[in-house]
Write an enzyme that holds these catalytic residues in place. Sequence first.
Site, PDB file in Angstrom:
ATOM      1  N   ILE A  76       0.869  -1.173   0.000  1.00 57.53           N
ATOM      2  CA  ILE A  76       0.000   0.000   0.000  1.00 57.53           C
ATOM      3  C   ILE A  76       0.903   1.219   0.000  1.00 57.53           C
ATOM      4  O   ILE A  76       1.882   1.272   0.744  1.00 57.53           O
ATOM      5  CB  ILE A  76      -0.997   0.038   1.180  1.00 57.53           C
ATOM      6  CG1 ILE A  76      -1.906   1.273   1.049  1.00 57.53           C
ATOM      7  CG2 ILE A  76      -0.277  -0.023   2.513  1.00 57.53           C
ATOM      8  CD1 ILE A  76      -3.094   1.272   1.979  1.00 57.53           C
ATOM      9  N   GLU A 110       3.008  -6.953   6.505  1.00 58.85           N
ATOM     10  CA  GLU A 110       4.348  -6.760   7.037  1.00 58.85           C
ATOM     11  C   GLU A 110       4.672  -5.284   6.896  1.00 58.85           C
ATOM     12  O   GLU A 110       4.277  -4.650   5.917  1.00 58.85           O
ATOM     13  CB  GLU A 110       5.407  -7.570   6.275  1.00 58.85           C
ATOM     14  CG  GLU A 110       5.335  -9.062   6.476  1.00 58.85           C
ATOM     15  CD  GLU A 110       4.454  -9.744   5.454  1.00 58.85           C
ATOM     16  OE1 GLU A 110       4.128 -10.922   5.645  1.00 58.85           O
ATOM     17  OE2 GLU A 110       4.059  -9.106   4.452  1.00 58.85           O
ATOM     18  N   ASN A 115       9.204   2.160  10.028  1.00 57.53           N
ATOM     19  CA  ASN A 115       8.080   2.911   9.476  1.00 57.53           C
ATOM     20  C   ASN A 115       7.048   3.173  10.577  1.00 57.53           C
ATOM     21  O   ASN A 115       5.978   2.575  10.619  1.00 57.53           O
ATOM     22  CB  ASN A 115       7.459   2.162   8.299  1.00 57.53           C
ATOM     23  CG  ASN A 115       6.477   3.007   7.513  1.00 57.53           C
ATOM     24  OD1 ASN A 115       6.021   4.055   7.972  1.00 57.53           O
ATOM     25  ND2 ASN A 115       6.145   2.542   6.328  1.00 57.53           N
ATOM     26  N   TYR A 122      -1.715   1.389  11.416  1.00 55.23           N
ATOM     27  CA  TYR A 122      -2.220   0.014  11.497  1.00 55.23           C
ATOM     28  C   TYR A 122      -2.729  -0.298  12.909  1.00 55.23           C
ATOM     29  O   TYR A 122      -3.781  -0.914  13.071  1.00 55.23           O
ATOM     30  CB  TYR A 122      -1.137  -0.987  11.078  1.00 55.23           C
ATOM     31  CG  TYR A 122      -0.626  -0.782   9.670  1.00 55.23           C
ATOM     32  CD1 TYR A 122      -1.463  -0.367   8.642  1.00 55.23           C
ATOM     33  CD2 TYR A 122       0.707  -1.012   9.360  1.00 55.23           C
ATOM     34  CE1 TYR A 122      -0.990  -0.184   7.352  1.00 55.23           C
ATOM     35  CE2 TYR A 122       1.190  -0.831   8.072  1.00 55.23           C
ATOM     36  CZ  TYR A 122       0.339  -0.409   7.075  1.00 55.23           C
ATOM     37  OH  TYR A 122       0.801  -0.229   5.798  1.00 55.23           O
TER      38      TYR A 122
END
Length: 157
Positions: A76, A110, A115, A122
């Site tokens: 993404i 993953e 990051n 998330y």
Amino acid sequence: MSALLHIQPSFRPMREDDIDVVVAMEHAVYPFPWTRGNFRDSLQSGYSCWVCQHNQYIAGYAVLMLAAGEAHLLNITVGLEWQGKGWGHAFMQYLIAIARDYHAETMYLEVRPSNTVARRLYHKLGFEYVAMRKAYYPSHYGREDAVIMLLDMKKYA
């Protein structure tokens, strides 16, 4: 950071003729990007490939593998000029809805430990830490681990 969308994105399936734009965005965002072949293979393999757009401008893209009651988010990306404005959150909600429509009970992904922005997103969406995959990603210093995260779709509101 709480970003509000002032412009609503639209979503549509990725097409073969989107690959040039997608690859250019991939190269602008990542130091170790997917190749044109990765995206072409994903489309040809029947993966759920999507673009996020404003008017006719592609602002992001995603590749989702759906099988056996599971969804696996393979990629993404939101373009640099659209980051920090809520587009990633909106895109993830859309992808979760796609997974739910395909009766996925879980969704995996993953993410690089470095990051932190993506990991925070998330987590906010309900993904939980599952495990660490050693030396998964290429990096400028050898290899970087991957944090494996899971969304239990039954818990997702």
